[in-house]
Design a protein around this motif. Structure first.
Motif, short mmCIF file in Angstrom:
data_model
loop_
_atom_site.label_atom_id
_atom_site.label_comp_id
_atom_site.label_asym_id
_atom_site.label_seq_id
_atom_site.Cartn_x
_atom_site.Cartn_y
_atom_site.Cartn_z
N ALA A 71 0.86 -1.19 0.00
CA ALA A 71 0.00 0.00 0.00
C ALA A 71 0.89 1.24 0.00
CB ALA A 71 -0.91 0.00 1.23
N PRO A 72 0.36 2.36 -0.49
CA PRO A 72 1.15 3.60 -0.46
C PRO A 72 1.20 4.20 0.95
CG PRO A 72 -1.02 4.02 -1.37
CD PRO A 72 -0.94 2.54 -1.16
N PHE A 73 2.29 4.90 1.23
CA PHE A 73 2.45 5.66 2.48
C PHE A 73 3.10 6.99 2.12
CE2 PHE A 73 2.28 1.33 3.99
CZ PHE A 73 1.68 1.40 5.24
N VAL A 74 2.90 8.00 2.97
CA VAL A 74 3.46 9.31 2.69
C VAL A 74 3.99 9.91 3.98
CG1 VAL A 74 1.30 10.58 3.02
CG2 VAL A 74 3.03 11.50 1.47
N ALA A 75 5.03 10.73 3.87
CA ALA A 75 5.58 11.47 5.00
C ALA A 75 4.89 12.83 5.09
CB ALA A 75 7.08 11.66 4.83
N VAL A 76 4.63 13.28 6.31
CA VAL A 76 3.93 14.55 6.47
C VAL A 76 4.74 15.73 5.90
CG1 VAL A 76 2.55 13.80 8.44
CG2 VAL A 76 4.76 14.89 8.83
N ALA A 77 6.05 15.61 5.87
CA ALA A 77 6.86 16.68 5.29
C ALA A 77 6.54 16.87 3.81
CB ALA A 77 8.35 16.36 5.46
N ASP A 78 6.24 15.78 3.11
CA ASP A 78 5.90 15.89 1.70
C ASP A 78 4.51 16.49 1.51
OD1 ASP A 78 8.34 14.79 1.01
OD2 ASP A 78 7.58 12.75 0.92
N ILE A 79 3.59 16.18 2.42
CA ILE A 79 2.26 16.79 2.36
C ILE A 79 2.40 18.30 2.57
CG2 ILE A 79 -0.03 16.86 3.39
CD1 ILE A 79 0.51 14.02 4.45
N ALA A 80 3.20 18.69 3.55
CA ALA A 80 3.40 20.12 3.84
C ALA A 80 4.00 20.84 2.64
CB ALA A 80 4.28 20.28 5.07
N GLY B 63 -7.15 3.65 -6.13
CA GLY B 63 -7.97 4.28 -7.15
C GLY B 63 -7.23 5.19 -8.10
N VAL B 64 -6.03 5.61 -7.72
CA VAL B 64 -5.24 6.52 -8.56
C VAL B 64 -3.87 5.90 -8.76
CG1 VAL B 64 -4.25 8.83 -8.79
CG2 VAL B 64 -6.46 8.53 -7.66
N ALA B 65 -3.45 5.75 -10.00
CA ALA B 65 -2.14 5.19 -10.29
C ALA B 65 -1.05 6.19 -9.91
CB ALA B 65 -2.02 4.84 -11.77
N ARG B 66 0.07 5.66 -9.44
CA ARG B 66 1.19 6.53 -9.07
C ARG B 66 1.78 7.15 -10.34
NH1 ARG B 66 3.40 3.41 -6.05
NH2 ARG B 66 3.38 4.39 -3.99
N THR B 67 1.99 8.45 -10.27
CA THR B 67 2.64 9.18 -11.36
C THR B 67 3.79 9.98 -10.77
OG1 THR B 67 1.28 11.18 -11.10
CG2 THR B 67 0.41 9.43 -12.53
N PRO B 68 4.72 10.45 -11.61
CA PRO B 68 5.81 11.29 -11.07
C PRO B 68 5.30 12.50 -10.31
CG PRO B 68 6.33 10.59 -13.31
CD PRO B 68 4.91 10.16 -13.05
N GLU B 69 4.16 13.07 -10.77
CA GLU B 69 3.62 14.24 -10.10
C GLU B 69 3.02 13.88 -8.74
OE1 GLU B 69 2.83 13.29 -13.18
OE2 GLU B 69 4.08 14.72 -14.27
N ALA B 70 2.49 12.63 -8.63
CA ALA B 70 1.81 12.23 -7.40
C ALA B 70 2.74 11.54 -6.41
CB ALA B 70 0.65 11.30 -7.73
N ALA B 71 3.95 11.23 -6.83
CA ALA B 71 4.88 10.50 -5.95
C ALA B 71 5.61 11.48 -5.04
CB ALA B 71 5.88 9.71 -6.79
N ALA B 72 5.40 11.31 -3.73
CA ALA B 72 6.13 12.14 -2.76
C ALA B 72 7.60 11.73 -2.75
CB ALA B 72 5.51 11.98 -1.38
N ARG B 73 8.43 12.57 -2.16
CA ARG B 73 9.87 12.39 -2.30
C ARG B 73 10.49 11.50 -1.23
NH1 ARG B 73 11.10 18.69 -2.35
NH2 ARG B 73 9.51 18.49 -0.72
N THR B 74 9.96 11.48 -0.04
CA THR B 74 10.62 10.81 1.08
C THR B 74 10.38 9.31 1.05
OG1 THR B 74 10.29 12.79 2.43
CG2 THR B 74 10.85 10.75 3.58
N THR B 75 11.46 8.53 1.02
CA THR B 75 11.33 7.07 1.08
C THR B 75 11.17 6.64 2.53
OG1 THR B 75 13.70 6.65 1.34
CG2 THR B 75 12.85 6.87 -0.93
N PHE B 76 10.71 5.41 2.71
CA PHE B 76 10.55 4.92 4.08
C PHE B 76 11.91 4.78 4.76
CE2 PHE B 76 9.61 1.36 7.14
CZ PHE B 76 8.87 2.14 8.02
#
Length: 297
Positions: free
Chosen positions: A177-186, A270-283
């Motif tokens: 599943a996808p995960f995101v870092a809050v720094a990337d959301i900010a 529901g949404v495929a990962r794209t370069p625009e939608a991919a956040a930068r921080t890896t786990f």
């Protein structure tokens, strides 16, 4: 004028420095809505206008939105209420104030899942998507930051990771599943708030660089923490009983369980990962910067 709600929360405290760095050069003023101004760093309080109180209060948002051009809207879910009351109910005074003061742009924190077969039975996510529609209905230009689960959720497991090398969830151990870092959301929120050429309504999906299963997370944490880490799946009925035991409203606890069930049924796909939608921080990066210091503290 940009208004930031929940400025001391996980996302807000990462968003504020980004705005403080760029807003002055653009002639933007910043205003924050906070229950306890003492929780703001001194350097921040000196550079922003502070409105004290809850952004669920009509008088507070009326003052906060006066003269505002853009608002960062984040609902702090109240687990003593039903999901609908906690999300849309909390936001009703703000919706009236947005209209009354002619606020043009709003960036909100939401979730992935819109358009999937399980979106209407996904608990807290269903409530969050309904809130997006509610805010968009005021006529503002609106962007919903559509997030999966946060890496930061694992910080709730710090003691268990330190003492037992264990973390738990209700997810399928092998389901990526996808995960995101809050720094990337900010970072995305800051860009939208500062560059307000966008119009209409829409979602901005934020995926992490790759999908990871709980077993993948355990493997990476083992590598990063230098100690064995394993995952244990918690049955949903057991999770519900635990949450209600902590004092959560029954409907809110059920909303959490329904959300977790829906994620296992494809809510985040529901949404495929794209370069625009991919956040930068890896786990791996997040573990090294955030989780490892917390576990070793």
């Amino acid at each position: 004028m940009i208004v930031i709600t929940a400025p001391t929360g996980n996302i807000g405290r990462q968003l504020l420095p980004l705005l403080l760095e760029s807003a002055p050069t653009r002639g933007e003023e910043l205003r924050v809505v906070v229950r306890d101004p003492a929780r703001l760093p001194d350097a921040v309080r000196e550079r922003v206008e502070v409105i004290t109180g809850s952004h669920g209060d009509a008088e507070v948002v009326d003052r906060a939105f006066d003269g505002a051009d853009a608002v960062f809207w984040l609902v702090p879910p109240d687990s003593s209420q039903t999901p609908e009351e906690a999300y849309t109910g909390f936001s009703r005074p703000a919706a009236k104030a947005l209209t009354a003061h002619g606020v043009s742009h709003v960036v909100g924190v939401s979730a992935l899942g819109r358009g999937t077969p399980v979106a209407d039975r996904a608990g807290l996510v269903t409530a969050s998507l309904a809130l997006d529609d509610f805010i968009a209905g005021t006529g503002v230009a609106y962007r919903a930051l559509a997030n999966p689960s946060f890496f930061e959720n694992l910080l709730e497991e710090t003691d268990s990771l330190r003492e037992r090398g264990l973390f738990t969830d209700a997810a399928d151990p092998d389901r990526p599943a996808p995960f995101v870092a809050v720094a990337d959301i900010a970072a995305v929120a800051a860009d939208l708030l500062l560059e307000r050429s966008w119009t209409g309504t829409g979602s901005v999906p934020l995926h992490g660089p790759q999908d990871l299963s709980p077993n993948d997370l355990a493997r990476i944490m083992t590598e990063q923490l230098g100690r064995p880490v394993r995952f244990e799946r918690q049955p949903l009925d057991e999770l519900y009983t635990t949450l209600v035991g902590y004092g959560l409203d029954g409907a809110f606890a059920q909303g959490i369980c329904d959300m977790k069930r829906a994620k296992d049924e494809g809510l985040d796909a529901g949404v495929a990962r794209t370069p625009e939608a991919a956040a930068r921080t890896t786990f791996e990066q997040w573990c090294a910067r955030t989780l490892k210091p917390a576990v070793h503290a």
